[in-house]
Design a protein around this motif. Structure first.
Motif, PDB file in Angstrom:
ATOM      1  N   THR A 135       0.834  -1.204   0.000  1.00 24.26           N
ATOM      2  CA  THR A 135       0.000   0.000   0.000  1.00 24.26           C
ATOM      3  C   THR A 135       0.867   1.251   0.000  1.00 24.26           C
ATOM      4  O   THR A 135       0.622   2.190  -0.770  1.00 24.26           O
ATOM      5  N   ALA A 136       1.909   1.247   0.835  1.00 28.05           N
ATOM      6  CA  ALA A 136       2.794   2.421   0.905  1.00 28.05           C
ATOM      7  C   ALA A 136       3.464   2.652  -0.446  1.00 28.05           C
ATOM      8  O   ALA A 136       3.525   3.790  -0.930  1.00 28.05           O
ATOM      9  N   LEU A 144       0.891   3.944  -2.870  1.00 32.81           N
ATOM     10  CA  LEU A 144       0.510   5.327  -2.545  1.00 32.81           C
ATOM     11  C   LEU A 144       1.556   6.317  -3.049  1.00 32.81           C
ATOM     12  O   LEU A 144       1.224   7.435  -3.446  1.00 32.81           O
ATOM     13  N   ASP A 148     -10.096   3.104   4.137  1.00 31.64           N
ATOM     14  CA  ASP A 148      -9.249   3.423   5.273  1.00 31.64           C
ATOM     15  C   ASP A 148      -9.148   4.945   5.454  1.00 31.64           C
ATOM     16  O   ASP A 148      -8.415   5.630   4.751  1.00 31.64           O
ATOM     17  N   GLU A 161      -7.850   6.719   7.676  1.00 30.18           N
ATOM     18  CA  GLU A 161      -6.530   7.225   8.091  1.00 30.18           C
ATOM     19  C   GLU A 161      -5.688   7.554   6.847  1.00 30.18           C
ATOM     20  O   GLU A 161      -5.070   8.614   6.773  1.00 30.18           O
ATOM     21  N   THR A 162      -5.707   6.639   5.869  1.00 35.60           N
ATOM     22  CA  THR A 162      -4.995   6.895   4.611  1.00 35.60           C
ATOM     23  C   THR A 162      -5.565   8.120   3.910  1.00 35.60           C
ATOM     24  O   THR A 162      -4.831   8.959   3.380  1.00 35.60           O
ATOM     25  N   ARG A 185      -4.371  11.261   5.478  1.00 39.54           N
ATOM     26  CA  ARG A 185      -2.933  11.463   5.319  1.00 39.54           C
ATOM     27  C   ARG A 185      -2.571  11.867   3.892  1.00 39.54           C
ATOM     28  O   ARG A 185      -1.691  12.703   3.680  1.00 39.54           O
TER      29      ARG A 185
END
Lengths: 290, 250
Positions: B175-176, B179, B198, B200-201, B204
């Protein structure tokens, strides 16, 4: 018996064997790749259904003009296309799925076809239509088979990208191109064309054999569609040649012998194939490090 | 460009209603996705998020209203649907799957030459799939498959990129990495719209958010949209499908 007598002499001595070989090779070369795509599109039984659907058209041609190649070919293509398109339309516009509507149409076609043939012909004619006459191919029939093989291979090459993409990721194809729908139609056309060709040599019931058996065999040898296509053609051509030799030496009917050899190749592939063949699965081998 | 006043629009929803049969899944949506923006679409299951992306991608015709796309010479839409819709049993190498991203340039018959092959190599490198070129797609893990699909998106070189739950069932490392690619698209001024769960994602990475629960609940700066009262309203959405619903008066 020396190898020459076994493998070459039957073809060298008899013209009807040479003609059968040329016809069989032409059918196998083109029908097997079509079969690979049918299989990958999960339409393996569609070929079978289409083969039955061709019958009433060919029978109509036969009623009108007797055992005439152009009339029966034209009728076959017409009936096959009609059933393919109707089944597709019913699937698109009603709640029925394509396989169910295809089953309905081909059963109607088959009954109609057998009825039409028996209106005029004898049982011999019916046998001819159902099982073909690979040992009696004349010039016109060979030219037809060669033409169909050429058109099929060229068309498959041109349509290769959308054909593959429509199987793998139809939504992606729709997002980048409108080629999906026409590709499917042209592909069904190729199926009909190859079955009509195979029908001259092997009859309606066995024509599907050289289409599906080599294709199914090839899946046991490779996980790459390009390799599968080449292998399927190769297996088909080999089956045609070996089947003719088998029929010559064992005095068996030629059409069924060809399909039986292709069936043997399938069973062998299923047993020994590198991609999921039974022997490899059964062999007690230690797992790898990575 | 003369400052903030002339931000152009990539996608405009004009009283848009999308749905199946006559039942709306997205109801009376109005608004604009600015060109070059990075927008998250969030909402409960059945809120119409995937339906909205399908509509923008052109896979679903509106029941009412319109979707307008900015029409420029370089307007191309890349759409990544939810992963399940791909036939992974098809005998195809990873390289070929990724190469299909070049469709808009190569099309049906166009050649794939040295320049294109280099682009494919770069895309594979960007998603960390060097060495996977000849692997059949059926042997990839879920995360590797998503990396391959992102490589294909990279090659599509689109100005509008639609992602439907791209990180569902994908591990943190993948995912990172992916992204980072989304951020890179944003930096290149491409318009990205992604359906995500998500929050939180979303907070961010995504400056803009559309909160939808069949009806649009809120749309704008992420911090303002994802306030508790909005999320609560979204959660109260009626999920029931009413077969006897009346024709919509609005």
């Amino acid at each position: 018996m020396n190898p020459y007598d076994l493998l070459i002499a039957p073809f060298a001595e008899f013209e009807f064997m040479r003609r059968a070989l040329v016809g069989g090779v032409a059918i196998a070369l083109a029908a097997a790749p079509v079969g690979v795509f049918l299989m990958l599109r999960r339409m393996s039984l569609t070929g079978d259904a289409m083969a039955h659907a061709i019958l009433p058209g060919a029978a109509l041609g036969y009623l009108v003009a007797g055992l005439s190649l152009p009339a029966m070919t034209f009728g076959g293509i017409l009936a096959g296309s009609l059933v393919a398109i109707s089944a597709g339309l019913v699937a698109r516009f009603t709640a029925l799925k394509e396989d169910a509507s295809l089953a309905a149409f081909y059963l109607i076609s088959l009954a109609l076809g057998v009825t039409l043939v028996s209106l005029k012909g004898s049982n011999v004619d019916l046998l001819h239509v159902l099982f073909g006459t690979v040992l009696a191919l004349d010039d016109a029939a060979l030219i037809l088979l060669a033409a169909i093989a050429t058109v099929t291979l060229v068309t498959l090459a041109l349509l290769y990208r959308p054909l593959v993409l429509e199987c793998v990721d139809p939504i992606f194809l729709r997002s980048v191109s409108r080629a999906g729908g026409p590709t499917h139609l042209v592909f069904l056309g190729l199926v009909v064309l190859n079955l009509v060709g195979g029908f001259q040599a092997l009859g309606t019931l066995l024509a599907v054999g050289l289409m599906m058996l080599p294709a199914a065999s090839s899946r046991f040898w490779s996980a790459d569609v390009t390799v599968m296509i080449a292998m399927a053609s190769g297996i088909g051509v080999a089956s045609a040649a070996c089947g003719l030799l088998l029929s010559y030496h064992a005095e068996l009917p030629a059409g069924p012998a060809i399909i039986l050899v292709a069936g043997g190749a399938y069973l062998l592939s299923m047993a020994l194939g590198r991609e999921g063949g039974l022997v490899w699965l059964a062999l007690p081998r230690k797992h790898l490090e990575a | 460009m003369s400052g903030m006043a002339k931000i152009s629009t990539a996608i405009r929803f004009d009283d848009l209603t999308l749905g199946y049969g006559r039942h709306p899944a997205v109801h009376h949506l109005e608004g604009e996705v600015p060109a070059g923006s990075l927008t998250a679409v969030v909402g409960p299951n059945g809120a119409g998020k995937s339906t909205l992306l399908k509509g923008v991608a052109g896979a679903l015709a509106p029941l009412d209203g319109r979707i307008e796309l900015s029409t420029g010479p370089k307007t191309r839409i890349a759409y990544l649907p939810q992963a399940a819709e791909l036939d992974r049993s098809f005998p195809l190498p990873v390289y070929d799957l990724v190469a299909m991203g070049l469709w808009s340039r190569a099309g049906l018959f166009g050649g794939v030459g040295a320049k294109e092959r280099q682009k494919i190599e770069e895309a594979l490198a960007a998603v960390g799939l060097i060495g996977f070129e000849r692997r059949p797609i059926g042997t990839l893990s879920g995360g590797q498959m998503q990396r391959a699909l992102f490589a294909r998106l990279l090659l599509q070189d689109a100005s509008v990129i639609l992602l439907d739950e791209p990180f569902t069932a994908i591990d943190a490392k993948t995912t990172a990495d992916l992204l980072d690619i989304v951020r890179r698209w944003h930096a290149e001024a491409r318009t990205v719209v992604a359906v995500l769960h998500d929050l939180e994602t979303v907070r961010r990475v995504f400056p803009q958010t559309l909160l939808i629960a069949r009806e649009p609940i809120a749309w704008g700066d992420t911090a303002a949209v994802l306030k508790p009262e909005n999320l609560l309203r979204a959660r109260r959405m009626v999920e029931a499908h009413d077969p006897h619903a009346h024709a919509c008066a609005a």
